[in-house]
Scaffold this motif. Structure first.
Motif, PDB file in Angstrom:
ATOM      1  N   SER A   1      44.107 -28.766 109.728  1.00 35.60           N
ATOM      2  CA  SER A   1      45.075 -28.232 110.692  1.00 35.60           C
ATOM      3  C   SER A   1      46.398 -28.977 110.584  1.00 35.60           C
ATOM      4  CB  SER A   1      44.538 -28.385 112.119  1.00 35.60           C
ATOM      5  OG  SER A   1      44.498 -29.759 112.447  1.00 35.60           O
ATOM      6  N   GLY A   2      47.417 -28.405 111.205  1.00 40.27           N
ATOM      7  CA  GLY A   2      48.711 -29.068 111.237  1.00 40.27           C
ATOM      8  C   GLY A   2      48.637 -30.394 111.976  1.00 40.27           C
ATOM      9  N   SER A   3      47.878 -30.427 113.060  1.00 37.59           N
ATOM     10  CA  SER A   3      47.743 -31.672 113.826  1.00 37.59           C
ATOM     11  C   SER A   3      47.116 -32.756 112.956  1.00 37.59           C
ATOM     12  CB  SER A   3      46.855 -31.459 115.056  1.00 37.59           C
ATOM     13  OG  SER A   3      47.367 -30.432 115.866  1.00 37.59           O
TER      14      SER A   3
ATOM     15  N   ASN B   1      49.660 -33.996 110.419  1.00 39.71           N
ATOM     16  CA  ASN B   1      50.670 -34.883 111.001  1.00 39.71           C
ATOM     17  C   ASN B   1      50.068 -36.228 111.410  1.00 39.71           C
ATOM     18  OD1 ASN B   1      52.807 -33.178 110.606  1.00 39.71           O
ATOM     19  ND2 ASN B   1      52.684 -32.231 112.630  1.00 39.71           N
TER      20      ASN B   1
ATOM     21  N   TYR C   1      57.372 -29.840 118.666  1.00 39.32           N
ATOM     22  CA  TYR C   1      55.924 -29.864 118.836  1.00 39.32           C
ATOM     23  C   TYR C   1      55.322 -30.251 117.492  1.00 39.32           C
ATOM     24  CZ  TYR C   1      51.121 -28.365 119.530  1.00 39.32           C
ATOM     25  OH  TYR C   1      49.745 -28.345 119.624  1.00 39.32           O
ATOM     26  N   HIS C   2      54.438 -31.246 117.490  1.00 35.71           N
ATOM     27  CA  HIS C   2      53.855 -31.698 116.227  1.00 35.71           C
ATOM     28  C   HIS C   2      52.342 -31.663 116.229  1.00 35.71           C
ATOM     29  CE1 HIS C   2      57.751 -32.817 114.647  1.00 35.71           C
ATOM     30  NE2 HIS C   2      58.008 -33.520 115.738  1.00 35.71           N
TER      31      HIS C   2
ATOM     32  N   GLU D   1      60.934 -31.983 112.258  1.00 36.04           N
ATOM     33  CA  GLU D   1      60.936 -30.777 111.433  1.00 36.04           C
ATOM     34  C   GLU D   1      62.342 -30.633 110.841  1.00 36.04           C
ATOM     35  OE1 GLU D   1      58.706 -27.137 113.105  1.00 36.04           O
ATOM     36  OE2 GLU D   1      59.403 -28.229 114.853  1.00 36.04           O
TER      37      GLU D   1
ATOM     38  N   ASP E   1      57.718 -32.721 109.254  1.00 43.05           N
ATOM     39  CA  ASP E   1      56.650 -31.803 109.638  1.00 43.05           C
ATOM     40  C   ASP E   1      57.063 -30.414 109.171  1.00 43.05           C
ATOM     41  OD1 ASP E   1      55.133 -29.898 110.948  1.00 43.05           O
ATOM     42  OD2 ASP E   1      55.219 -30.869 112.911  1.00 43.05           O
TER      43      ASP E   1
ATOM     44  N   VAL F   1      54.722 -27.985 108.827  1.00 44.65           N
ATOM     45  CA  VAL F   1      53.525 -27.198 109.118  1.00 44.65           C
ATOM     46  C   VAL F   1      53.908 -25.716 109.218  1.00 44.65           C
ATOM     47  CG1 VAL F   1      51.797 -26.758 110.921  1.00 44.65           C
ATOM     48  CG2 VAL F   1      52.260 -29.099 110.156  1.00 44.65           C
ATOM     49  N   VAL F   2      55.074 -25.454 109.812  1.00 43.02           N
ATOM     50  CA  VAL F   2      55.567 -24.080 109.909  1.00 43.02           C
ATOM     51  C   VAL F   2      56.385 -23.700 108.676  1.00 43.02           C
ATOM     52  CG1 VAL F   2      57.135 -22.539 111.154  1.00 43.02           C
ATOM     53  CG2 VAL F   2      55.604 -24.047 112.422  1.00 43.02           C
TER      54      VAL F   2
ATOM     55  N   LYS G   1      49.902 -24.145 108.281  1.00 42.60           N
ATOM     56  CA  LYS G   1      49.789 -22.700 108.555  1.00 42.60           C
ATOM     57  C   LYS G   1      49.791 -21.782 107.318  1.00 42.60           C
ATOM     58  CE  LYS G   1      51.892 -23.521 113.048  1.00 42.60           C
ATOM     59  NZ  LYS G   1      51.102 -22.956 114.133  1.00 42.60           N
TER      60      LYS G   1
HETATM   61  C1  LIG Z   1      55.746 -27.695 113.806  1.00 41.44           C
HETATM   62  C2  LIG Z   1      54.283 -27.768 114.087  1.00 41.44           C
HETATM   63  N1  LIG Z   1      53.615 -28.879 113.754  1.00 41.44           N
HETATM   64  C3  LIG Z   1      52.296 -29.007 113.990  1.00 41.44           C
HETATM   65  C4  LIG Z   1      51.574 -28.005 114.576  1.00 41.44           C
HETATM   66  C5  LIG Z   1      50.114 -28.177 114.855  1.00 41.44           C
HETATM   67  O1  LIG Z   1      49.354 -27.403 113.997  1.00 41.44           O
HETATM   68  P1  LIG Z   1      47.855 -27.009 114.364  1.00 41.44           P
HETATM   69  O2  LIG Z   1      47.908 -26.151 115.580  1.00 41.44           O
HETATM   70  O3  LIG Z   1      47.377 -26.290 113.130  1.00 41.44           O
HETATM   71  O4  LIG Z   1      47.117 -28.271 114.598  1.00 41.44           O
HETATM   72  C6  LIG Z   1      52.230 -26.823 114.944  1.00 41.44           C
HETATM   73  C7  LIG Z   1      51.473 -25.722 115.595  1.00 41.44           C
HETATM   74  O5  LIG Z   1      52.003 -24.791 116.110  1.00 41.44           O
HETATM   75  C8  LIG Z   1      53.616 -26.702 114.705  1.00 41.44           C
HETATM   76  O6  LIG Z   1      54.289 -25.604 115.063  1.00 41.44           O
END
Ligand SMILES: Cc1ncc(COP(=O)(O)O)c(C=O)c1O
Length: 433
Positions: free
Chosen positions: A108-110, A113, A142-143, A201, A235, A237-238, A264
């Motif tokens: 996952s993104g979390s 990070n 949001y990270h 980001e 970050d 992730v997006v 993502k």
């Molecule tokens: C910029 C950003 N980083 C991290 C995340 C966290 O990702 P995840 O929900 O897959 O853990 C998100 C989720 O929306 C995000 O938008």
């Protein structure tokens, strides 16, 4: 369970919003979602979370995952490696992020990070600077949902409040022209020798869609990294994997990160997979230091996730989809601007590639403009995503559009048209009180 809307008192699920009756989605095809009762929703947000950049039901990705599952779907990366993981890392570095040297996968993104934070910390510890632990980051962000990543946002009231006792006291800067002088103040407060990383980001996703600080900020940040020795973690992730019109968004900026994450769009909704990439000098610190970076989650680098990620990367590259996003994005932004230009709720429309954001004017919290926008869009058969951040005092409500890269011109035009109509409905209903 085939009810088309499921309320909290009809389900064994512990829902996110206990007052919401959730539409029940049965299947998807391209940019269309179908509920169990046959309603058709136009997906302008890649599954709602900027994930499904190849649309729903992409046959070649499904087949790649199936073929891998038939060989072997899962084993734990502590003991073994596998061909899809090896090839995906190699292809990511060769095709998408040639500035980077090494890749670690997560789900996952979390997690990605969290891994980036731990890697930045390990880098300093292994180089003999254990005092470096603090992180500076923009507040309007949001990270992720783990306690370490939640501590990185400065959105206290909307995201952090109940969990404050668990969160590290990191430091935050605002957006815009004052960000650089705020960064200097935070460095002074922390003591520059205690700062491990600046985490942000490069182009914002949901929290402030498509916003990126001015070039002066990036050049100033780069100068401060050289002067003070902290790392820069991006970050993505997006924005990674093409969303902003380049493989990674940092490739549009005058700065490169030491560590970058993506998530993502890497699995594009066909497998939960994320990645942390770092430059050679970050790897070298561990190579010459402790010689281990012992952080793992059960699904890191699993064969089925990596085979899926590899098929996604091949589809993006083979079909020229990153280029399509770069070339088609400006027209999409122009069309969106003209669709909402007369709407008095709109403060600003921004866009980079297929990542578009509409900032609404500051409205009182109790008007719940974000919820109204999402509801009005659904009434027009459209999925968009809205966030409410006014309560933290950084920006107003934000609405996000992030279509699949495979959307046809006609579908993009329909998204814009329906969004304009939905926002006009919201303006009318607010005017009526
Ligand atoms: C910029 C950003 N980083 C991290 C995340 C966290 O990702 P995840 O929900 O897959 O853990 C998100 C989720 O929306 C995000 O938008």
């Amino acid at each position: 369970m085939t009810t088309s809307r499921v309320a909290a008192d009809q389900t064994s699920i512990f829902p996110r919003f206990l007052d919401l009756a959730y539409p029940n989605i049965e299947r998807g095809d391209g940019v269309w979602l179908y509920t169990t009762s046959g309603e058709r929703i136009l997906d302008a947000c890649s599954g709602g979370a900027m994930v499904s950049s190849l649309g729903h039901g992409a046959r070649e990705i499904i087949d790649a995952g199936t073929r891998q599952a038939e060989k072997i779907a899962y084993f734990y990366m502590d003991h073994f490696t596998n061909e899809p993981q090896e090839r995906l890392a190699e292809r990511l570095v060769a095709v998408a992020a040639p500035e980077m040297a090494r890749v670690r996968f997560a789900s996952s993104g979390s997690e990605a990070n969290e891994t980036a934070l731990r890697l930045a910390r390990a880098y300093h510890v292994d180089r003999g600077e254990p005092d470096r632990w603090r992180v500076i980051s923009p507040a309007q962000a949001y990270h992720g949902s783990t306690m370490a990543t939640l501590a990185l946002t400065g959105r206290t009231r909307t995201l952090q409040d109940p969990y404050a006792p668990y969160l590290s006291p990191h430091l935050h800067v605002g957006n815009g022209d004052s960000a650089l002088s705020e960064l200097d103040q935070r460095l002074e407060e922390a003591g520059p020798g205690n700062v491990a990383a600046f985490f942000c980001e490069p182009i914002s996703g949901a929290a402030y869609p498509a916003y990126s600080p001015p070039e002066k900020f990036w050049r100033g940040l780069d100068a401060r990294r050289k002067q003070h020795g902290f790392l820069i973690c991006f970050d993505e992730v997006v924005t990674g994997m093409g969303r902003a019109g380049s493989w990674f968004a940092y490739q549009q900026l005058p700065i490169e990160p030491d560590i970058v994450t993506t998530g993502k769009g890497l699995g594009a909704g066909y497998a939960p997979i994320s990645a942390v990439l770092c430059k050679q000098h970050v790897y070298d610190a561990i190579d010459r230091g402790s010689r281990f970076f012992d952080l793992g989650h059960t699904w890191d680098g699993a064969p089925i996730s990596c085979a899926t990620g590899l098929a996604v990367l091949d589809a993006l590259a083979g079909r020229g989809l990153v280029q399509r996003v770069r070339e088609r994005g400006p027209r999409l932004l122009a069309d969106l601007r003209s669709a909402v230009e007369d709407n008095r709720l709109v403060a600003e429309v921004r866009g980079r590639g297929f990542l578009l954001g509409v900032s609404l004017v500051d409205l009182p919290d109790e008007m719940h403009a974000d919820e109204r926008v999402e509801d009005a869009a659904l009434n027009h058969g459209l999925l968009v995503s809205a966030t409410h951040s006014t309560a933290d005092g950084y920006a107003g409500d934000e609405v996000l559009l992030a279509p699949a890269f495979t959307s046809t011109d006609e579908e993009l035009e329909m998204m814009v048209l329906r969004f304009g109509q939905a926002l006009a409905d919201v303006a009318r209903s607010l005017a009526q009180g």
